[in-house]
Structures are given as C-alpha cells and as structure tokens.
Design a protein around this motif. Structure first.
Motif, short mmCIF file in Angstrom:
data_model
loop_
_atom_site.label_atom_id
_atom_site.label_comp_id
_atom_site.label_asym_id
_atom_site.label_seq_id
_atom_site.Cartn_x
_atom_site.Cartn_y
_atom_site.Cartn_z
N ALA A 151 0.80 -1.23 0.00
CA ALA A 151 0.00 0.00 0.00
C ALA A 151 0.84 1.28 0.00
N PRO A 152 1.89 1.41 0.84
CA PRO A 152 2.67 2.66 0.79
C PRO A 152 3.35 2.89 -0.56
N LEU A 153 3.80 1.79 -1.19
CA LEU A 153 4.41 1.92 -2.51
C LEU A 153 3.38 2.41 -3.52
N ALA A 154 2.18 1.83 -3.44
CA ALA A 154 1.10 2.28 -4.33
C ALA A 154 0.72 3.73 -4.04
N GLY A 155 0.63 4.07 -2.75
CA GLY A 155 0.29 5.43 -2.37
C GLY A 155 1.34 6.43 -2.81
N SER A 156 2.63 6.05 -2.68
CA SER A 156 3.71 6.93 -3.11
C SER A 156 3.65 7.17 -4.61
N TYR A 157 3.33 6.12 -5.37
CA TYR A 157 3.33 6.24 -6.83
C TYR A 157 2.07 6.94 -7.35
N PHE A 158 0.90 6.53 -6.84
CA PHE A 158 -0.36 7.03 -7.41
C PHE A 158 -0.86 8.32 -6.75
N ILE A 159 -0.41 8.60 -5.51
CA ILE A 159 -0.93 9.78 -4.79
C ILE A 159 0.13 10.85 -4.59
N ARG A 281 8.60 5.71 0.60
CA ARG A 281 9.17 4.47 0.08
C ARG A 281 9.79 3.62 1.17
N TYR A 282 10.03 4.21 2.33
CA TYR A 282 10.62 3.46 3.44
C TYR A 282 9.57 2.86 4.37
#
Length: 417
Positions: A151-159, A281-282
């Motif tokens: 989820a954080p990776l998706a949030g970092s990329y899409f949001i 990303r961390y």
C-alpha cells in the motif's frame, strides 16, 4: 468441516485481511498528502488516523449486533459495500477540497473495515482447533501485512508522486482515480462474496457445568487484554503515522545523497513534497517487518507459548525505542523501522489470550477487543500535540514506550484469569 471446505474458507478470509490491510495503510500516504494540501500541523494531520480508528469504537458493538442478526457471511458483504461507498466519497471531497469531507469519507470507509474486523477475527480464530487459534490469526495477519507493504508503494506512486509545483486544485485530483478504482474493486468483491458458500459460525448459548453466569466486564483477563489492544494499536499506528513525516523532515533533508531528488526545485514546499514521496518508500520496510514476523509467528509458536513470546517482543520494542530516542540519522531510522518486526505477533497473541475461556460470551468479548482499536484514533493526535510542543517530533515517540511496557506486563502476568 472437511479439509476442502476449511481451505477455501481460510483463503477467502485471507483475502479479506489483505483487502482491509491495503486500505488501512493507504493512510500512510494520505497523511503527508493532506498535510501538504491543507498546510496542516502534526496534530491536524493525525486527525486522519483519528477519523479512521474512531470508527472502531463507534461501530464495533453495533457490528456485533448486526452480525448476530444477519450472520457473518452477509455481514462481510455489507462491510465491503460500505467500504466501497467510503472510497467513492473521496471524489466529492477532492472536488470541493474540504478537509472535513475527507475525514468523513475516511470514517465511512473505516466503518466498513470495522464490520469486517468484527466478523473475520473471531471467525478465523474458531475456524479449526482452538489450540491453534493464534497460529491462524498470525497467518491471517501476515497477509494483512503483505498488503501494508504494498500500500505505501502504491500510495507513493499514485498519490504522492509529482505533487511538487502543482496548484492545490491539481493536487486534490491525485486521489480521485485511485479511490474510484478501489471502490469499484470493493463492489466487485462484495458481489463475489454474495455467491460464495461459506460455513457459518454460530455462537452457542448453552453453558457447560464449568461456566459461570458472570458479567463480561468482570473477566479481568479480557478487560486488561482490551487495554493491551488499545495500546498496541495506538503504538503501531502512531509509528506508521509519523514515520514518513519524520524521515522527510529529519533524515533526508540532512543527507547530501538525497539532494539529487530536489535538483531544479526552488520552492520549499516543492522540496518537502519530494522528500515526503521519498520517505513513503521506506514505510514498506516497517510493514515488511510485521509481515515477516507474523508469517514466522505461526512457526515460532510451536516452540514457545504465546504469552512468553508477547512479553519478549514487547521488551525488545522498549529497547528499540530507547535506542531511537538516544540516536539520530540512519541508526535512528532503522531502529524505528525495526519495531515492526517485533510488533508483528502482538495482535494475535493478545486477542487469543483475552478471549480464552469466555464460552458463550466470546462474541461480546471480540466486540470489546475490536472497539479497543480506538487506540489508533487517540494516540496519534496525542503524539502530534507532543511533537508540536517544545519536545519535538523525534522525542514524541517516547509515548510508545509506555505502551510496550504495559504489553510486556500483560504477557507476563496480566493475561491470567
């Protein structure tokens, strides 16, 4: 239940744990996103977690009542539909650009998650041999953590990606497509569950000769377990809530190797937005620790009882947080992230110890424990207030040490009847 029916039921439950884990941890991207969009301080930004986790306190007991009326299967479907509605409400909130509307959408989304939590945790605990309830919950929580890594990776990329230099109305649009898509997927999942054949778990009202008619609130191991759940969820969510903000404000701006991320950016807000994207990303490393710990937990419990493992894990978390507060830079970063590995087994072990021997009061006990998740709503704003004071964000994490000390005591003595 035959092996095929058991395996299929566990698969669907693991899917549910994954689903709400993903949506819960998107808050890790929403907090820095909304903090930048509305220029919030730490306390105001922590209201995102307050809006999410206060739903557990408000909705858990009504959810228990609803499940008694319609059953676990239909309750899961209702929960997924409510989550879809909450996801779609992000669109009007982003059009109006209203922080209260965002918080309202988060509360409705969390209400659906609450219903799934109330249904799925006792369902998985009772879906097999009672002696292996902790093992099954550790496995399910492991899949929950897999989602929290993604989820954080998706949030970092899409949001969070590409927000620097954008006007507020353009930044607000970043959540529109992701949450519209998530709402559609949740509705599809609700339709899938509508046609699944799941065995129903029925709570018996009969008492054995050893069970006593006693108030649920006079079960000391349950009440103390609810306090442990409150503090555990509060500590877990507090660390996750402020991890990205801590990294973006205290680590990356001070490390020369990350200056390349802001080459060409002249506005301070743009620099902060870029560092928040990098910091997000961390966050998967933190949730990755929970994932690994929970997946290993089922195996570790073959050699050590749940209460001893709970105490040992809490003590290690105390030591890690002391080390974090006494250090800085990369060392502090990895000590903070490392708490995830030892937080991992706390939920399942506290939960199973707290509902032990409740008999026909198990469903009520489960509702009380899920309501205690409200700790995730109250502790992050409290840390936000401390961080905004002269104490500062770094040392505001000391609040988690109090939580871990109590959890260590519960695993040592507090779980006893």
């Amino acid at each position: 239940m035959n092996k095929q029916s058991y395996g299929a039921s566990m698969f669907y439950m693991l899917l549910l744990f994954f689903t709400w884990g993903f949506l819960t941890e998107l808050d890790g991207a929403l907090i820095p996103y909304l903090k930048g969009l509305f220029s919030l301080n730490n306390f105001q930004a922590a209201l995102v977690q307050f809006a999410f986790f206060i739903a557990f306190f408000c909705v858990s007991l009504p959810s228990s009542w609803l499940l008694n009326k319609i059953g676990y299967h239909k309750g899961i479907i209702v929960g997924l539909v409510v989550m879809a509605i909450g996801s779609w409400l992000f669109y009007p909130a982003s059009v109006v650009i209203s922080y209260p509307l965002f918080l309202g959408a988060i509360f409705i989304l969390a209400s659906g998650v609450t219903l799934l939590q109330v249904a799925a945790n006792p369902y998985v605990a009772r879906l097999g041999e009672p002696s292996k309830a902790s093992n099954r919950l550790n496995l399910a929580q492991g899949f929950n953590s897999v989602a929290k890594v993604i989820a954080p990776l998706a949030g970092s990329y899409f949001i969070l990606r590409g927000l620097e230099g954008l006007a507020p109305e353009d930044q607000a649009q970043a959540v529109q497509v992701p949450y519209l898509v998530l709402g559609g997927l949740l509705l599809i999942l609700a339709i899938v569950f509508r046609f699944l054949k799941l065995p129903e778990v029925v709570e018996t009202t009969e008492r054995t000769e050893h069970e006593v008619d006693i108030s649920i609130w006079k079960r000391p191991h349950l009440v103390k377990g609810a306090v442990a759940i409150f503090l555990y969820v509060g500590a877990e969510v507090t660390i996750a809530s402020f991890l990205v903000i801590y990294l973006s404000e205290n680590i990356f701006p001070n490390l020369a190797e990350y200056q390349s991320y802001i080459v060409g950016l002249t506005d301070t807000d743009d620099q902060i937005a870029k560092f928040r994207e990098v910091g997000a990303r961390y966050l998967p490393f933190y949730w990755g620790g929970l994932m690994v710990g929970r997946l290993l937990g089922s195996w570790i419990l073959k050699f050590i009882n749940s209460q001893r493992l709970l105490t040992m894990s809490a003590v290690v978390c105390v030591l890690l947080m002391i080390g974090f507060n006494l250090s800085g830079g990369y060392l502090a970063m990895w000590l903070l992230i490392g708490t995830g590995l030892f937080l991992s087994i706390m939920w399942s072990n506290i939960f199973t110890l707290a509902i032990a021997d409740l008999g026909p009061q198990t469903s009520k006990g489960s509702g009380i424990l899920v309501a205690a998740i409200v700790g995730g709503a109250l502790l992050p704003p409290l840390q936000g207030l401390i961080a905004d004071s002269s104490v500062g964000l770094h040392h505001s994490f000391l609040i988690t040490i109090v939580c871990f000390v109590y959890i260590a005591w519960y695993g040592w003595k507090g779980y006893k009847h």
